[in-house]
Motif scaffolding. Structure first.
Motif, mmCIF file in Angstrom:
data_model
loop_
_atom_site.group_PDB
_atom_site.id
_atom_site.type_symbol
_atom_site.label_atom_id
_atom_site.label_comp_id
_atom_site.label_asym_id
_atom_site.label_seq_id
_atom_site.Cartn_x
_atom_site.Cartn_y
_atom_site.Cartn_z
ATOM 1 N N LEU A 49 0.815 -1.215 0.000
ATOM 2 C CA LEU A 49 0.000 0.000 0.000
ATOM 3 C C LEU A 49 0.847 1.263 0.000
ATOM 4 O O LEU A 49 0.439 2.294 -0.542
ATOM 5 N N ARG A 50 2.034 1.190 0.577
ATOM 6 C CA ARG A 50 2.853 2.390 0.711
ATOM 7 C C ARG A 50 3.933 2.530 -0.345
ATOM 8 O O ARG A 50 4.506 3.616 -0.514
ATOM 9 N N ALA A 51 4.233 1.467 -1.053
ATOM 10 C CA ALA A 51 5.305 1.518 -2.050
ATOM 11 C C ALA A 51 4.965 2.510 -3.157
ATOM 12 O O ALA A 51 3.856 2.499 -3.702
ATOM 13 N N ARG A 52 5.910 3.365 -3.496
ATOM 14 C CA ARG A 52 5.700 4.380 -4.527
ATOM 15 C C ARG A 52 6.729 4.317 -5.639
ATOM 16 O O ARG A 52 6.521 4.878 -6.702
ATOM 17 N N ARG A 53 7.845 3.686 -5.393
ATOM 18 C CA ARG A 53 8.911 3.638 -6.384
ATOM 19 C C ARG A 53 9.037 2.221 -6.929
ATOM 20 O O ARG A 53 9.476 1.330 -6.229
ATOM 21 N N PHE A 54 8.654 2.033 -8.167
ATOM 22 C CA PHE A 54 8.734 0.726 -8.798
ATOM 23 C C PHE A 54 9.754 0.760 -9.938
ATOM 24 O O PHE A 54 9.688 1.646 -10.789
ATOM 25 N N THR A 55 10.684 -0.172 -9.938
ATOM 26 C CA THR A 55 11.619 -0.340 -11.046
ATOM 27 C C THR A 55 11.417 -1.738 -11.618
ATOM 28 O O THR A 55 10.588 -2.514 -11.130
ATOM 29 N N ALA A 56 12.208 -2.077 -12.616
ATOM 30 C CA ALA A 56 12.126 -3.422 -13.190
ATOM 31 C C ALA A 56 12.480 -4.486 -12.160
ATOM 32 O O ALA A 56 12.063 -5.641 -12.272
ATOM 33 N N ALA A 57 13.258 -4.115 -11.131
ATOM 34 C CA ALA A 57 13.675 -5.081 -10.116
ATOM 35 C C ALA A 57 12.629 -5.288 -9.029
ATOM 36 O O ALA A 57 12.669 -6.295 -8.315
ATOM 37 N N THR A 58 11.703 -4.365 -8.885
ATOM 38 C CA THR A 58 10.774 -4.421 -7.756
ATOM 39 C C THR A 58 9.944 -5.705 -7.699
ATOM 40 O O THR A 58 9.823 -6.319 -6.620
ATOM 41 N N PRO A 59 9.339 -6.181 -8.793
ATOM 42 C CA PRO A 59 8.586 -7.433 -8.703
ATOM 43 C C PRO A 59 9.451 -8.603 -8.254
ATOM 44 O O PRO A 59 8.989 -9.472 -7.498
ATOM 45 N N PHE A 60 10.705 -8.624 -8.706
ATOM 46 C CA PHE A 60 11.610 -9.700 -8.315
ATOM 47 C C PHE A 60 11.954 -9.600 -6.831
ATOM 48 O O PHE A 60 11.907 -10.593 -6.096
ATOM 49 N N ASP A 61 12.329 -8.395 -6.412
ATOM 50 C CA ASP A 61 12.731 -8.190 -5.019
ATOM 51 C C ASP A 61 11.590 -8.493 -4.052
ATOM 52 O O ASP A 61 11.790 -9.109 -3.001
ATOM 53 N N ALA A 62 10.384 -8.038 -4.408
ATOM 54 C CA ALA A 62 9.233 -8.264 -3.537
ATOM 55 C C ALA A 62 8.901 -9.748 -3.438
ATOM 56 O O ALA A 62 8.571 -10.256 -2.353
ATOM 57 N N ALA A 63 8.981 -10.465 -4.555
ATOM 58 C CA ALA A 63 8.710 -11.911 -4.537
ATOM 59 C C ALA A 63 9.730 -12.632 -3.663
ATOM 60 O O ALA A 63 9.377 -13.513 -2.865
ATOM 61 N N PHE A 64 10.992 -12.264 -3.804
ATOM 62 C CA PHE A 64 12.047 -12.874 -2.998
ATOM 63 C C PHE A 64 11.808 -12.611 -1.513
ATOM 64 O O PHE A 64 11.902 -13.520 -0.675
ATOM 65 N N THR A 65 11.492 -11.374 -1.173
ATOM 66 C CA THR A 65 11.228 -11.025 0.231
ATOM 67 C C THR A 65 10.045 -11.807 0.775
ATOM 68 O O THR A 65 10.093 -12.347 1.885
ATOM 69 N N ALA A 66 8.968 -11.880 0.005
ATOM 70 C CA ALA A 66 7.757 -12.565 0.469
ATOM 71 C C ALA A 66 8.016 -14.044 0.723
ATOM 72 O O ALA A 66 7.610 -14.599 1.765
ATOM 73 N N VAL A 67 8.688 -14.708 -0.207
ATOM 74 C CA VAL A 67 8.947 -16.142 -0.038
ATOM 75 C C VAL A 67 9.968 -16.383 1.073
ATOM 76 O O VAL A 67 9.875 -17.362 1.819
ATOM 77 N N LEU A 68 10.911 -15.477 1.223
ATOM 78 C CA LEU A 68 11.875 -15.585 2.319
ATOM 79 C C LEU A 68 11.167 -15.485 3.673
ATOM 80 O O LEU A 68 11.430 -16.274 4.594
ATOM 81 N N LEU A 69 10.256 -14.539 3.805
ATOM 82 C CA LEU A 69 9.486 -14.421 5.050
ATOM 83 C C LEU A 69 8.640 -15.670 5.295
ATOM 84 O O LEU A 69 8.560 -16.179 6.417
ATOM 85 N N PHE A 70 8.002 -16.166 4.248
ATOM 86 C CA PHE A 70 7.177 -17.363 4.361
ATOM 87 C C PHE A 70 8.013 -18.563 4.808
ATOM 88 O O PHE A 70 7.582 -19.372 5.649
ATOM 89 N N THR A 71 9.222 -18.673 4.284
ATOM 90 C CA THR A 71 10.102 -19.797 4.619
ATOM 91 C C THR A 71 10.592 -19.705 6.053
ATOM 92 O O THR A 71 10.538 -20.682 6.812
ATOM 93 N N VAL A 72 11.078 -18.542 6.441
ATOM 94 C CA VAL A 72 11.672 -18.379 7.766
ATOM 95 C C VAL A 72 10.645 -18.605 8.869
ATOM 96 O O VAL A 72 10.955 -19.182 9.919
ATOM 97 N N THR A 73 9.408 -18.169 8.657
ATOM 98 C CA THR A 73 8.390 -18.289 9.707
ATOM 99 C C THR A 73 7.631 -19.607 9.647
ATOM 100 O O THR A 73 6.753 -19.852 10.479
ATOM 101 N N SER A 74 7.973 -20.465 8.700
ATOM 102 C CA SER A 74 7.274 -21.740 8.550
ATOM 103 C C SER A 74 7.549 -22.678 9.723
ATOM 104 O O SER A 74 8.622 -22.647 10.337
ATOM 105 N N ARG A 75 6.593 -23.544 10.009
ATOM 106 C CA ARG A 75 6.811 -24.605 11.000
ATOM 107 C C ARG A 75 7.728 -25.690 10.455
ATOM 108 O O ARG A 75 8.186 -26.550 11.203
ATOM 109 N N VAL A 76 7.973 -25.646 9.159
ATOM 110 C CA VAL A 76 8.787 -26.676 8.498
ATOM 111 C C VAL A 76 9.750 -25.980 7.543
ATOM 112 O O VAL A 76 9.326 -25.400 6.554
ATOM 113 N N ILE A 77 11.046 -26.018 7.839
ATOM 114 C CA ILE A 77 12.031 -25.497 6.888
ATOM 115 C C ILE A 77 12.829 -26.687 6.380
ATOM 116 O O ILE A 77 13.957 -26.944 6.809
ATOM 117 N N SER A 78 12.211 -27.461 5.500
ATOM 118 C CA SER A 78 12.895 -28.619 4.937
ATOM 119 C C SER A 78 14.041 -28.165 4.051
ATOM 120 O O SER A 78 13.996 -27.074 3.468
#
Length: 422
Positions: free
Chosen positions: A281-310
């Motif tokens: 909601l607050r992001a205002r600056r989008f570059t070609a890298a932003t979709p990649f960076d955001a996806a990486f951050t989201a999956v990294l958060l999902f992995t780290v907080t998972s009950r299972v880090i296989s």
């Protein structure tokens, strides 16, 4: 060195490391620890026989995957002249090579022709050892990489790949968090939804038990390699009364306090998704890298907080880190390096010294603390870098002095200065 020379270098290194990987999964080069290929030769092959008969594994609690996973399990049937396990490994190799090709092409299209993304993939995958070819997560990661690289020019195709990936293993849905606002987002989300719904309906109508996995997943506890598990590894030395058991297909802690830690992990995951929503909601600056960076951050958060880090989860992060590094303006370089370091430690933690982890001895605890500490540091760094690069002031903005919207046109980039919210 010329662009062609750099490409030959990365391809040559890829070929050498993949020969070693194949030799390990085929049993020619032994790797210390348990045989990781039994998941393919025993579990996957057993599922293959059931799926080929037209039903999901209704009574097998180890089947905890969306219905699209059936496609990965059935894929070795395309090579009937090979044994099931060998066919699976050959398909993994082919998918690995295809992913490298996508990354080499993406690297070559960027100004300067650096092979950052291709090198991350080339080096990161073998850091997991034979496990990476003995699980179907490589196939899911390949779909995710293709989806992200297609996002700028072909959002509908990207969305369809996201939908397919989500039917394979859910997490690719997170790739949509950073799509550019406007038509790109609408097209990608619509295509992802349509693909997921269509495939789900097909599986539901054609094969019994397509969604039985939901009940099995709900009963999962705290797996011994997760972030929260470190508490119980240490507690075992202080007289904790729980135990380590094979539960719902993975080695988990059972006993006093486990449910509390499992719930805490779910709270952390929910909090992480809340942070991602605020960022969006607050992001205002989008570059070609932003979709990649955001996806990486989201999956990294999902992995780290998972009950299972296989261990195989690390290939998700390696693939997305590689995509980030195809862009010069990425904010995730340091987090990508931390992920690569964590991937190398994961090989030591499993399979090489997995017995030390199971017994919670000092070496096992040290390995898990280091691996999970690196992942946690990568996640925190990733969030900060993404926020600074797209929302607020900070180091992340040094590389993006002006807010720019970057769009792909043919094989070149055009950029347009924009003001305010995009």
């Amino acid at each position: 060195m010329s662009l062609a020379g750099r490409a030959r270098g990365v391809v040559g290194t890829w070929a050498a490391t993949r020969v070693l990987l194949l030799l390990t999964v085929l049993g020619v080069l032994p790797v210390p620890g348990p045989d990781v290929t039994t998941d393919v030769s025993v579990i996957y092959q057993g599922w293959y026989e059931l799926l080929r008969a037209g039903t999901f594994p209704l009574d097998d609690v180890t089947w905890q995957y969306p219905p699209g996973a059936a496609l990965a399990v059935l894929a070795p049937g395309l090579l009937p002249f090979l044994t099931y396990a060998t066919a699976f490994f050959v398909i993994a190799l082919a998918v690995d090579a295809t992913t490298l090709g996508l990354l080499v092409r993406a690297d070559g299209e960027r100004r300067g022709g650096r092979r950052g993304g291709a090198w991350v993939w080339t080096a990161g995958v073998p850091l997991l050892g034979p496990t990476v070819y003995a699980r179907y997560d490589l196939l899911v990661t390949a779909a995710a990489v293709a989806a992200l690289l297609a996002a700028a020019r072909r959002p509908k195709l990207s969305g369809a790949l996201v939908g397919l990936g989500a039917l394979l293993k859910v997490w690719p849905l997170l790739l949509l968090v950073g799509t550019a606002r406007g038509r790109h987002t609408r097209d990608a989300r619509a295509a992802a939804g349509a693909t997921a719904v269509a495939l789900s309906a097909w599986f539901w109508l054609s094969m019994p038990g397509a969604f039985a996995f939901l009940g099995f997943q709900r009963e999962r506890g705290t797996e011994i390699e997760s972030l929260g598990s470190v508490v119980f590894h240490i507690a075992r030395h202080l007289g904790w009364g729980g135990q380590v058991m094979l539960n719902y297909g993975s080695v988990e802690f059972l006993g006093p306090g486990v449910r509390l830690v499992s719930h805490a992990a779910l709270v952390l995951t929910t909090t992480s998704f809340g942070w991602l929503l605020v960022w969006r909601l607050r992001a205002r600056r989008f570059t070609a890298a932003t979709p990649f960076d955001a996806a990486f951050t989201a999956v990294l958060l999902f992995t780290v907080t998972s009950r299972v880090i296989s261990p195989q989860y690390m290939v998700w992060l390696v693939g997305l880190a590689a995509v980030c590094l195809t862009e010069r303006t990425t904010s995730q370089r340091r987090s990508a390096l931390l992920v690569l370091a964590a991937t190398g430690v994961t090989l030591l933690e499993y399979p090489i010294w997995s017995s030390h982890v199971v017994h919670s001895d000092p070496l096992g605890i040290a390995l898990l603390t280091l691996r999970n500490g690196l992942l946690a540091a990568a996640a925190l760094r990733s969030c900060r870098s993404l926020w600074c690069a797209t929302v607020g002031s900070g180091p992340g903005l040094a590389k993006v002095p002006e807010a720019r919207q970057v769009a792909h046109v043919g094989s070149t980039y055009t950029s347009e200065r924009v003001t305010g919210r995009q």
